[in-house]
Write a protein that holds these residues in place. Sequence first.
Motif, PDB file in Angstrom:
ATOM      1  N   LEU A 171       0.841  -1.178   0.000  1.00  0.00           N
ATOM      2  CA  LEU A 171       0.000   0.000   0.000  1.00  0.00           C
ATOM      3  C   LEU A 171       0.888   1.243   0.000  1.00  0.00           C
ATOM      4  O   LEU A 171       1.873   1.293   0.709  1.00  0.00           O
ATOM      5  N   PHE A 172       0.534   2.194  -0.851  1.00  0.00           N
ATOM      6  CA  PHE A 172       1.208   3.488  -0.826  1.00  0.00           C
ATOM      7  C   PHE A 172       0.142   4.567  -0.819  1.00  0.00           C
ATOM      8  O   PHE A 172      -0.788   4.543  -1.625  1.00  0.00           O
ATOM      9  N   ARG A 173       0.289   5.504   0.100  1.00  0.00           N
ATOM     10  CA  ARG A 173      -0.716   6.538   0.271  1.00  0.00           C
ATOM     11  C   ARG A 173      -0.119   7.915  -0.022  1.00  0.00           C
ATOM     12  O   ARG A 173       0.983   8.223   0.418  1.00  0.00           O
ATOM     13  N   VAL A 174      -0.873   8.719  -0.763  1.00  0.00           N
ATOM     14  CA  VAL A 174      -0.530  10.120  -0.986  1.00  0.00           C
ATOM     15  C   VAL A 174      -1.516  10.922  -0.143  1.00  0.00           C
ATOM     16  O   VAL A 174      -2.699  10.971  -0.451  1.00  0.00           O
ATOM     17  N   ASN A 175      -1.025  11.489   0.935  1.00  0.00           N
ATOM     18  CA  ASN A 175      -1.885  12.267   1.837  1.00  0.00           C
ATOM     19  C   ASN A 175      -2.048  13.686   1.315  1.00  0.00           C
ATOM     20  O   ASN A 175      -1.100  14.274   0.809  1.00  0.00           O
ATOM     21  N   ARG A 176      -3.234  14.208   1.438  1.00  0.00           N
ATOM     22  CA  ARG A 176      -3.541  15.597   1.071  1.00  0.00           C
ATOM     23  C   ARG A 176      -3.128  15.941  -0.364  1.00  0.00           C
ATOM     24  O   ARG A 176      -2.529  16.976  -0.621  1.00  0.00           O
ATOM     25  N   LEU A 177      -3.463  15.066  -1.284  1.00  0.00           N
ATOM     26  CA  LEU A 177      -3.227  15.313  -2.707  1.00  0.00           C
ATOM     27  C   LEU A 177      -4.020  16.536  -3.142  1.00  0.00           C
ATOM     28  O   LEU A 177      -5.201  16.657  -2.818  1.00  0.00           O
ATOM     29  N   VAL A 178      -3.391  17.450  -3.859  1.00  0.00           N
ATOM     30  CA  VAL A 178      -4.115  18.601  -4.408  1.00  0.00           C
ATOM     31  C   VAL A 178      -4.568  18.254  -5.822  1.00  0.00           C
ATOM     32  O   VAL A 178      -4.034  17.350  -6.459  1.00  0.00           O
ATOM     33  N   ARG A 179      -5.573  18.969  -6.310  1.00  0.00           N
ATOM     34  CA  ARG A 179      -6.145  18.718  -7.639  1.00  0.00           C
ATOM     35  C   ARG A 179      -6.582  17.248  -7.796  1.00  0.00           C
ATOM     36  O   ARG A 179      -6.338  16.608  -8.803  1.00  0.00           O
ATOM     37  N   ALA A 180      -7.257  16.748  -6.769  1.00  0.00           N
ATOM     38  CA  ALA A 180      -7.644  15.338  -6.728  1.00  0.00           C
ATOM     39  C   ALA A 180      -8.607  14.952  -7.849  1.00  0.00           C
ATOM     40  O   ALA A 180      -8.436  13.920  -8.497  1.00  0.00           O
ATOM     41  N   LEU A 181      -9.605  15.794  -8.090  1.00  0.00           N
ATOM     42  CA  LEU A 181     -10.587  15.443  -9.119  1.00  0.00           C
ATOM     43  C   LEU A 181      -9.978  15.477 -10.519  1.00  0.00           C
ATOM     44  O   LEU A 181     -10.396  14.722 -11.394  1.00  0.00           O
ATOM     45  N   GLU A 182      -8.978  16.319 -10.723  1.00  0.00           N
ATOM     46  CA  GLU A 182      -8.279  16.336 -12.006  1.00  0.00           C
ATOM     47  C   GLU A 182      -7.548  15.020 -12.233  1.00  0.00           C
ATOM     48  O   GLU A 182      -7.509  14.492 -13.339  1.00  0.00           O
ATOM     49  N   PHE A 183      -6.959  14.462 -11.167  1.00  0.00           N
ATOM     50  CA  PHE A 183      -6.294  13.159 -11.284  1.00  0.00           C
ATOM     51  C   PHE A 183      -7.295  12.077 -11.672  1.00  0.00           C
ATOM     52  O   PHE A 183      -7.031  11.263 -12.555  1.00  0.00           O
ATOM     53  N   VAL A 184      -8.462  12.076 -11.029  1.00  0.00           N
ATOM     54  CA  VAL A 184      -9.499  11.096 -11.365  1.00  0.00           C
ATOM     55  C   VAL A 184      -9.880  11.228 -12.839  1.00  0.00           C
ATOM     56  O   VAL A 184      -9.978  10.229 -13.561  1.00  0.00           O
ATOM     57  N   VAL A 200      -9.760   1.906 -12.123  1.00  0.00           N
ATOM     58  CA  VAL A 200     -10.167   3.291 -12.401  1.00  0.00           C
ATOM     59  C   VAL A 200     -11.669   3.437 -12.210  1.00  0.00           C
ATOM     60  O   VAL A 200     -12.138   4.448 -11.686  1.00  0.00           O
ATOM     61  N   ARG A 201     -12.425   2.431 -12.596  1.00  0.00           N
ATOM     62  CA  ARG A 201     -13.876   2.478 -12.395  1.00  0.00           C
ATOM     63  C   ARG A 201     -14.192   2.601 -10.899  1.00  0.00           C
ATOM     64  O   ARG A 201     -15.041   3.392 -10.494  1.00  0.00           O
ATOM     65  N   GLY A 202     -13.477   1.857 -10.063  1.00  0.00           N
ATOM     66  CA  GLY A 202     -13.666   1.956  -8.615  1.00  0.00           C
ATOM     67  C   GLY A 202     -13.285   3.331  -8.088  1.00  0.00           C
ATOM     68  O   GLY A 202     -13.969   3.892  -7.232  1.00  0.00           O
ATOM     69  N   LEU A 203     -12.185   3.873  -8.611  1.00  0.00           N
ATOM     70  CA  LEU A 203     -11.741   5.212  -8.228  1.00  0.00           C
ATOM     71  C   LEU A 203     -12.803   6.248  -8.576  1.00  0.00           C
ATOM     72  O   LEU A 203     -13.156   7.104  -7.766  1.00  0.00           O
ATOM     73  N   GLU A 228      -9.518   8.468 -15.913  1.00  0.00           N
ATOM     74  CA  GLU A 228     -10.635   8.059 -16.767  1.00  0.00           C
ATOM     75  C   GLU A 228     -10.260   8.165 -18.237  1.00  0.00           C
ATOM     76  O   GLU A 228     -10.550   7.266 -19.032  1.00  0.00           O
ATOM     77  N   LEU A 229      -9.604   9.255 -18.619  1.00  0.00           N
ATOM     78  CA  LEU A 229      -9.165   9.422 -20.011  1.00  0.00           C
ATOM     79  C   LEU A 229      -8.146   8.361 -20.408  1.00  0.00           C
ATOM     80  O   LEU A 229      -8.201   7.816 -21.514  1.00  0.00           O
ATOM     81  N   LEU A 230      -7.224   8.062 -19.509  1.00  0.00           N
ATOM     82  CA  LEU A 230      -6.218   7.040 -19.796  1.00  0.00           C
ATOM     83  C   LEU A 230      -6.873   5.678 -19.968  1.00  0.00           C
ATOM     84  O   LEU A 230      -6.553   4.936 -20.910  1.00  0.00           O
ATOM     85  N   ALA A 231      -7.818   5.339 -19.101  1.00  0.00           N
ATOM     86  CA  ALA A 231      -8.521   4.061 -19.200  1.00  0.00           C
ATOM     87  C   ALA A 231      -9.286   3.955 -20.517  1.00  0.00           C
ATOM     88  O   ALA A 231      -9.300   2.899 -21.158  1.00  0.00           O
ATOM     89  N   LYS A 232      -9.905   5.054 -20.955  1.00  0.00           N
ATOM     90  CA  LYS A 232     -10.619   5.048 -22.236  1.00  0.00           C
ATOM     91  C   LYS A 232      -9.658   4.870 -23.401  1.00  0.00           C
ATOM     92  O   LYS A 232      -9.955   4.164 -24.364  1.00  0.00           O
ATOM     93  N   GLY A 233      -8.500   5.506 -23.332  1.00  0.00           N
ATOM     94  CA  GLY A 233      -7.496   5.344 -24.383  1.00  0.00           C
ATOM     95  C   GLY A 233      -6.997   3.919 -24.475  1.00  0.00           C
ATOM     96  O   GLY A 233      -6.817   3.382 -25.570  1.00  0.00           O
ATOM     97  N   ILE A 234      -6.796   3.290 -23.342  1.00  0.00           N
ATOM     98  CA  ILE A 234      -6.347   1.891 -23.323  1.00  0.00           C
ATOM     99  C   ILE A 234      -7.446   0.991 -23.873  1.00  0.00           C
ATOM    100  O   ILE A 234      -7.186   0.080 -24.645  1.00  0.00           O
ATOM    101  N   ALA A 235      -8.700   1.249 -23.497  1.00  0.00           N
ATOM    102  CA  ALA A 235      -9.824   0.452 -23.992  1.00  0.00           C
ATOM    103  C   ALA A 235      -9.959   0.549 -25.503  1.00  0.00           C
ATOM    104  O   ALA A 235     -10.380  -0.400 -26.164  1.00  0.00           O
ATOM    105  N   ALA A 236      -9.561   1.693 -26.065  1.00  0.00           N
ATOM    106  CA  ALA A 236      -9.647   1.882 -27.517  1.00  0.00           C
ATOM    107  C   ALA A 236      -8.528   1.133 -28.243  1.00  0.00           C
ATOM    108  O   ALA A 236      -8.502   1.116 -29.469  1.00  0.00           O
ATOM    109  N   GLY A 237      -7.616   0.540 -27.484  1.00  0.00           N
ATOM    110  CA  GLY A 237      -6.575  -0.272 -28.105  1.00  0.00           C
ATOM    111  C   GLY A 237      -5.316   0.481 -28.468  1.00  0.00           C
ATOM    112  O   GLY A 237      -4.421  -0.070 -29.097  1.00  0.00           O
ATOM    113  N   GLY A 238      -5.239   1.723 -28.090  1.00  0.00           N
ATOM    114  CA  GLY A 238      -4.052   2.505 -28.401  1.00  0.00           C
ATOM    115  C   GLY A 238      -2.932   2.250 -27.415  1.00  0.00           C
ATOM    116  O   GLY A 238      -3.162   1.974 -26.245  1.00  0.00           O
ATOM    117  N   MET A 239      -1.716   2.346 -27.900  1.00  0.00           N
ATOM    118  CA  MET A 239      -0.574   2.250 -27.002  1.00  0.00           C
ATOM    119  C   MET A 239      -0.476   3.570 -26.260  1.00  0.00           C
ATOM    120  O   MET A 239      -0.510   4.631 -26.861  1.00  0.00           O
TER     121      MET A 239
END
Length: 132
Positions: free
Chosen positions: A27-40, A113-116, A44-55
């Motif tokens: 387990l690794f924890r990042v406490n008090r991450l700023v711009r949290a929703l931007e990371f989420v 990512v879906r869980g996140l 999501e964008l990265l997961a969609k890109g991977i689902a589309a089959g792109g490297m």
Amino acid sequence: MNNHLRLNIYLMKRNRACLVFKNEGILFRVNRLVRALEFVAEMELLAKGIAAGGMQECYYELVDDRGVQLVFECGFDLEVLSLCLWRPDGRSSGLMVKVFSWVGSGNDFRKAVRGLTLMAGCVRMFRGDGKG
């Protein structure tokens, strides 16, 4: 062997969060991450890109509210995804130390990512303020 990746987020006020990376009891924890929703959103964008089959190759800077900077690295090629989290070694050398790593399938990453996304969405919905 359990190789499932878990990405958990616990949102706080002012778009901050505790972000947890977990795999095989590590387990690794990042406490008090700023711009949290931007990371989420980026995940999501990265997961969609991977689902589309792109490297994909992705680097994302994570910063906590004390100014500590970490680097999220993700690479996807030939149905294998690798994820690493790096932090400065704390010395003047400027080297980075790997603090978390995971290798698995794109499908396993998309599930994490879906869980996140669900965790981030549920907290915002129950707070009712939309400010996270």
